[in-house]
Design a protein around this motif. Structure first.
Motif, mmCIF file in Angstrom:
data_model
loop_
_atom_site.group_PDB
_atom_site.id
_atom_site.type_symbol
_atom_site.label_atom_id
_atom_site.label_comp_id
_atom_site.label_asym_id
_atom_site.label_seq_id
_atom_site.Cartn_x
_atom_site.Cartn_y
_atom_site.Cartn_z
ATOM 1 N N SER A 229 0.845 -1.187 0.000
ATOM 2 C CA SER A 229 0.000 0.000 0.000
ATOM 3 C C SER A 229 0.884 1.241 0.000
ATOM 4 N N LYS A 248 -3.342 -3.514 -1.586
ATOM 5 C CA LYS A 248 -4.345 -2.778 -0.808
ATOM 6 C C LYS A 248 -4.767 -1.460 -1.456
ATOM 7 N N GLU A 249 -3.801 -0.562 -1.712
ATOM 8 C CA GLU A 249 -4.180 0.762 -2.205
ATOM 9 C C GLU A 249 -2.979 1.476 -2.802
#
Length: 322
Positions: A229, A248-249
């Protein structure tokens, strides 16, 4: 000139450890301990050895010269400081705090070199110089308002803050927060979550294994590593990211330059894309959504991982590498 002065003052303090200390005290410590150290007149250096002891070396400097233990000026200078070097259980206290104002003691300082066992948590603060911490394992809080904060080969949950220079670490194991309002932030080789903030320079994070949250208002942001992330934002330069294992991001913003992202094997991931700038460059595969020169919004490979990028000072470029 101010940045150069900070470097000179910090180097003067760290150079004292090669001289004969004005005061030396040694304490036995055969279990994990805590070091509390504060200086209002000089830098602090903490390093480790394999002995079950803590050795505190205090260097009293006047007019650029370290005073010998027998120098008659030592007693007079010590009257102007609250000097504490003591052990209380597993806690070591090494503090040198000025009693009077800075102007009257402009050419006087007390610097510490403290040698500790590896398992030692450190709470270290300096308002008159930099900090250099090496080899310790524990929970650490490090603050300097007079110079840089540098960490080497450290472990444990760590907070490091400088308002007088840069904040940097090399080979850190554990979650870490690095902030600087007087210079840049650098981190080279880290395992754990990373929080980095700079209002005085760029943020450069390399060989990171973990989640990253990085912001710079004084320069660009660079993140390289094995990161699941990444949140990165710059109002003073471009944002450059080259990561693997995204899961995740990915949230990247720049108002001072462009955004350039390399996502290892990114064309095989399920992505929810929201990209915007004066021009967007990305190779779309298995894509469903809307595309324009300045905007891409939709999903790749049925979506999954949020990917948000904005650049108001340049273009957005996304590339994939195996």
């Amino acid at each position: 000139m101010m940045a150069l002065l900070v470097v000179i003052l910090s180097c003067q303090g760290f150079a004292q450890e090669h001289k004969t200390p004005t005061i030396t005290k040694t304490f036995e410590l055969n279990q994990p301990g805590t070091l509390n150290s504060k200086s209002s007149g000089g830098s602090i250096r903490v390093k480790t050895h394999d002995e079950p002891t803590v050795e505190v070396r205090a260097f009293i400097r006047k007019n650029g010269r370290v005073l010998a233990p027998t120098d008659p000026m030592v007693a007079d200078i010590l009257e102007k400081f609250d000097l504490e070097i003591e052990k209380n259980g597993t806690v070591i206290n090494a503090n040198a705090v000025r009693k009077s104002n800075f102007a009257r003691l402009r050419n006087v300082g007390i610097y510490f070199t403290i040698i500790v066992p590896r398992e030692m948590s450190c709470n270290v603060t300096s308002s008159g110089g930099g900090l250099r911490i090496s080899g310790v394992e524990g929970t650490h809080k490090l603050i300097s308002s007079g110079g840089s904060v540098i960490l080497e080969n450290t472990s444990g949950t760590t907070t490091a803050k400088s308002s007088g220079g840069k904040a940097g670490a090399t080979n850190h194991n554990g979650d870490i927060r690095l902030t600087s309002s007087g210079g840049g932030v650098t981190l080279d080789e880290a395992r754990g979550s990373v929080y980095a903030r700079s209002s005085g320079g760029s943020v450069r994070l390399k060989a990171i294994q973990g989640a990253v949250d990085a912001v710079s208002s004084g320069g660009g942001v660079t993140v390289l590593g094995d990161c699941n992330s990444v949140k990165a934002k710059s109002s003073g330069g471009s944002v450059h990211v080259n990561i693997s294992n995204l899961s995740k991001e990915l949230h990247l913003e720049s108002s001072g330059g462009g955004v350039d992202a390399v996502v290892q094997n990114g064309d095989q991931l399920g992505l929810d894309l929201d990209l915007g700038s004066s021009s967007v460059h990305i190779d779309l595969k298995n894509f469903s959504g809307q595309t324009k020169k300045n905007r891409v919004k939709g999903t790749m490979n049925d979506g999954g991982i949020p990917v948000y990028m904005r650049a108001s000072g340049g273009s957005v470029k996304v590339r994939y590498e195996d």
